[in-house]
Each structure stands twice: as C-alpha cells, then as structure tokens.
Design a protein around this motif. Structure first.
Motif, PDB file in Angstrom:
ATOM      1  N   ILE A 155       6.148   3.083   7.819  1.00 25.30           N
ATOM      2  CA  ILE A 155       4.966   3.549   6.908  1.00 25.30           C
ATOM      3  C   ILE A 155       3.720   4.126   7.712  1.00 25.30           C
ATOM      4  N   SER A 156       3.177   4.962   7.554  1.00 28.59           N
ATOM      5  CA  SER A 156       2.212   6.069   8.146  1.00 28.59           C
ATOM      6  C   SER A 156       1.117   5.848   7.385  1.00 28.59           C
ATOM      7  N   LYS A 170      15.591   8.046   8.291  1.00 26.75           N
ATOM      8  CA  LYS A 170      14.800   6.723   8.160  1.00 26.75           C
ATOM      9  C   LYS A 170      14.165   7.088   6.634  1.00 26.75           C
ATOM     10  N   GLU A 171      13.770   5.662   6.203  1.00 23.46           N
ATOM     11  CA  GLU A 171      12.851   5.628   5.234  1.00 23.46           C
ATOM     12  C   GLU A 171      11.405   5.759   5.770  1.00 23.46           C
ATOM     13  N   LEU A 172      10.510   6.673   5.040  1.00 17.53           N
ATOM     14  CA  LEU A 172       9.162   6.886   5.457  1.00 17.53           C
ATOM     15  C   LEU A 172       8.400   7.171   4.264  1.00 17.53           C
ATOM     16  N   ARG A 367      -5.569  -2.963  -3.579  1.00 11.32           N
ATOM     17  CA  ARG A 367      -4.859  -3.457  -4.600  1.00 11.32           C
ATOM     18  C   ARG A 367      -3.526  -2.279  -4.642  1.00 11.32           C
ATOM     19  N   LYS A 368      -3.954  -1.117  -4.741  1.00 15.53           N
ATOM     20  CA  LYS A 368      -2.945   0.044  -4.982  1.00 15.53           C
ATOM     21  C   LYS A 368      -2.105  -0.017  -3.744  1.00 15.53           C
ATOM     22  N   ASN A 369      -2.749   0.025  -2.677  1.00 15.08           N
ATOM     23  CA  ASN A 369      -1.890   0.385  -1.251  1.00 15.08           C
ATOM     24  C   ASN A 369      -1.163  -0.647  -0.879  1.00 15.08           C
ATOM     25  N   THR A 370      -1.427  -1.873  -0.876  1.00 14.41           N
ATOM     26  CA  THR A 370      -0.651  -3.037  -0.613  1.00 14.41           C
ATOM     27  C   THR A 370       0.461  -3.079  -1.558  1.00 14.41           C
ATOM     28  N   LYS A 371       0.495  -2.855  -2.749  1.00 15.89           N
ATOM     29  CA  LYS A 371       1.562  -2.730  -3.462  1.00 15.89           C
ATOM     30  C   LYS A 371       2.475  -1.814  -3.042  1.00 15.89           C
ATOM     31  N   ARG A 372       2.052  -0.733  -2.975  1.00 18.03           N
ATOM     32  CA  ARG A 372       2.912   0.411  -2.333  1.00 18.03           C
ATOM     33  C   ARG A 372       3.699  -0.151  -0.863  1.00 18.03           C
ATOM     34  N   THR A 373       2.928  -0.903  -0.252  1.00 16.74           N
ATOM     35  CA  THR A 373       3.659  -1.300   1.035  1.00 16.74           C
ATOM     36  C   THR A 373       4.743  -2.351   0.608  1.00 16.74           C
ATOM     37  N   PHE A 376       7.663  -1.063  -0.853  1.00 14.41           N
ATOM     38  CA  PHE A 376       8.482  -0.218   0.299  1.00 14.41           C
ATOM     39  C   PHE A 376       9.486  -1.459   0.824  1.00 14.41           C
ATOM     40  N   TYR A 377       9.081  -2.536   1.202  1.00 16.77           N
ATOM     41  CA  TYR A 377      10.102  -3.746   1.568  1.00 16.77           C
ATOM     42  C   TYR A 377      11.088  -3.879   0.621  1.00 16.77           C
TER      43      TYR A 377
END
Length: 386
Positions: A155-156, A170-172, A367-373, A376-377
């Motif tokens: 995650i970048s 790899k997943e990115l 809220r948006k970007n933690t959900k995306r993280t 990803f898991y």
C-alpha cells in the motif's frame, strides 16, 4: 476473526506514526483482532496507544534504512548491517507470540520482519506500507529486492513512492495518506495561537512544519522569506520542527538565517498542530527531496492552500493554480512570487482555500481511505477461498 499485527519502526513523532494511529483507530474490531509492535520507544508510543490497540515495545530490533527520508551515510549503512540478524531472530519470537494472519509493516525498512514471518508462518500475509521513496542506490536496492521477496502486497501513500518498489507480481494499491476531519477541519480555532505568538489578525502567516533537514529545503524557504518580508510587513513565517537541544548543523544554519528578522518565528515540535495550522494562512513545502507531505493534506482539510516544490509527493497533493501553487525545484524566485501573490490577493486566496478543502474531502478522508486499506486486507483471504 483475523489477527493483524502492525509493526512500526521508530519512536519519534512524525507522519508515519500519526498515519498508523489513524488507521488502527478505524480498525473494525468485530472483524480484526489488532496489536501494535513498535521497535523503538519514544513519544510515538503514546500516540500509537491512543489508537485503541495494545502496543508493545520490542527489544533488540532495528530498521534497515534505505529511503530518501533517511538518506544513507556510511555509519548508517553499517548500523543497517549490524542490526539485520538480531532483528530477524527477534522478529521470529514475536511472530510466534502473536500468531497473526496479517502482518502490516509500517515501512519498507522492516523487511527483516517480513522474512521472519515467512520463515515462521509461510501462510501469514505480509502487507508493506510504502511511506517514502526508496533510494536509487545499493542500500535502496536491498530494500527493493528483499521486500519483493517476502512481502505479499504494497500500500503506497502516493504514486511516486509506489514506483520505487518492485511490485511485479504483487498486489499494490495507492491509498493516499489521510486526515481525521474530526481533528483537522476549518472550524478549529487558531486565535489563541496567534495571540501566543504575537501575530495580528490581519497578518498573513506562512507555515512550515516538519523536520528541519536539508532534504526539506527549510534554509531556502527562510532565505526567500527574508527577501520579501521587508516589503510586506504583515507577512509572518512560522518554522516549526526544531529540536534545539540536538547538535544539528543544519538547524544552526536556519536559525542564523532567521536571526534578526522579527517576522520569522521558530518553534520546536508541538502537539497542537491543528491549532497551529488554524492560526496560519498558507502551508509551505519547499522540499528538495521527493516524499509525501502530511502537512499539505492537513492544511487542505482545514481550508488552507499550499505552496510547494513541483517534486514527487507534493505534486500529487496540490492542483497547481487551483488548490495552491507548485514551483520548479530550486526556482526560489517563483516561490517568492507565489508567496506575494497568494498573500496579497484576497479573492485568489479564497478560491484556492475553497478548492483545497474540496480536494481534501475527496482524496484524504480517513473514513474513505482506511476502508480501502482494510478492503486490501480482505482481498488476500477472498482470493484464497475462490
């Protein structure tokens, strides 16, 4: 419920522990059982604890540096080599202790932990947060190769950083660093800070907050401000991020350049960053080394435009002539002109401010970007069941 272990690399305050704290504070505890392991003690530990997860300070573990943020000196590279094996062996003990399903490394400098994970538990997934560009050097290439070997996904925090790692096979995903709008928003009151620092209501305040180091271009900023300040007595420059008690030759140069100009205010690192930003008008980011600037997105979320170098990291966080201004590297005259322009044109300032807030709400909302993280898991485990 999946177990996730977050591994952090430093005890110092900065963007990385702040970002990790935001992330873990949004962890869905009905789906994930989270713990934090930090390999260094220091002020960042208290911050991490505020995220709501148990935090343990590891013993005998060391980062392996190789990014533009750390730089690379011979002594640092020797420390890299000395600390590599102890870190690997200690990491194996912690992996056996926590038995995680996911290990989330908060930096590429923790690849020895990833190696330990794959030795102890090959099925455990390793996610690496790319928070700084890797050096194009021998040390940087070690991080590039070793992370690729042991990490399952990246995650970048911006596109520029993502291009310095080897993500082939790899997943990115690029997930911009994010801001808690409950803490950073236009309603924060900056008046008490202005009163504390002797800043008048009609003063235009340019703010730099971050490490006072060569790669951040702080000395260039102070020199440029000295050139324009005499013609603009209502301009003020705050430089926040000094340690003062450390033997830092670059800090000494910046202080010497600021000396005698009562329109420049120098500050140590402070805890009241939202109030400090609220007390300012424009965020300054004069980087000469490319990397992400958390101060830009925090300022934007508080309706403050920014002026920054057109360099990897900042140039993804500012829309030129819309949410702020970008000047070409080393073109200090352009930086000075933009400071005067934004500090004297109220209509322009209001337009940039409104646009900066809208851009932040779209791209940097926690809220948006933690959900995306967390999505990803989940991708790893969904893939396994297909």
């Amino acid at each position: 419920m999946k177990k996730v272990l977050y591994v952090h690399h430093s005890g110092f305050m900065g963007g990385a522990p702040k970002s990790l704290t935001y992330l873990i504070s949004h962890l869905d505890k009905t789906k994930f059982d989270g713990h934090v392991l930090t390999i260094r003690n220091g002020p960042a530990v208290k911050l991490l604890e505020s995220g709501g997860l148990p935090v343990e300070v590891a013993k005998g573990m060391f980062p392996f540096h190789g990014s533009t943020v750390s730089g690379m000196r011979p002594k640092l590279f020797i420390r890299n080599l000395i600390g590599a094996l102890p870190t690997y062996f200690q990491a194996k003990k912690y992996i056996r202790k926590y038995k995680p399903d996911i290990v989330h490394l908060n930096s590429t400098c923790l690849f020895q932990v990833a190696k330990a994970v794959k030795k102890v538990s090959p099925d455990t997934k390793v996610v690496c947060h790319v928070r700084e560009p890797l050096l194009n050097s021998f040390a940087g290439n070690i991080l590039k190769r070793m992370n690729h070997k042991y990490v399952d996904g990246y995650i970048s925090i911006d596109q520029f950083d993502s291009e310095t790692v080897d993500s082939n096979g790899k997943e990115l995903e690029v997930v911009y660093n994010f801001v808690d709008f409950g803490t950073y928003n236009p309603d924060v009151n900056g008046t008490p800070v202005r009163r504390e620092l002797g800043i008048d209501d009609d003063d235009i305040v340019f703010l730099y907050i971050g490490r006072v180091v060569t790669g951040n271009g702080v000395l260039d900023l102070v020199k440029s401000f000295n050139k324009i300040s005499k013609d603009h007595p209502n301009f003020k420059l705050i430089v926040g991020g000094f340690y003062f008690n450390k033997n830092n030759a670059y800090e000494d140069k910046v202080m010497a350049e600021a000396k005698g100009n009562d329109q420049i205010i120098t500050l140590a690192f402070r805890d009241d960053v939202p109030q400090l930003i609220a007390a300012s008008n424009v965020m300054m980011c004069p980087f000469v080394e490319p990397h992400f600037s958390r101060s830009i997105i925090e300022a934007a979320s508080m309706k403050k435009p920014a002026i920054a170098t057109n360099i990897g990291g900042p140039n993804e966080l500012i829309l030129h002539n819309k949410t702020g201004f970008l000047f070409e590297d080393r073109n200090h005259k352009a930086m000075e002109d933009y400071m005067v322009k934004i500090g004297t044109d109220k209509a322009l300032y209001e337009k940039l401010s409104q646009n900066a807030l809208a851009f932040a709400e779209e791209n940097f909302d926690a809220r948006k970007n933690t959900k995306r993280t967390f999505d990803f898991y989940n991708r790893f485990f969904v893939r396994e069941t297909v």
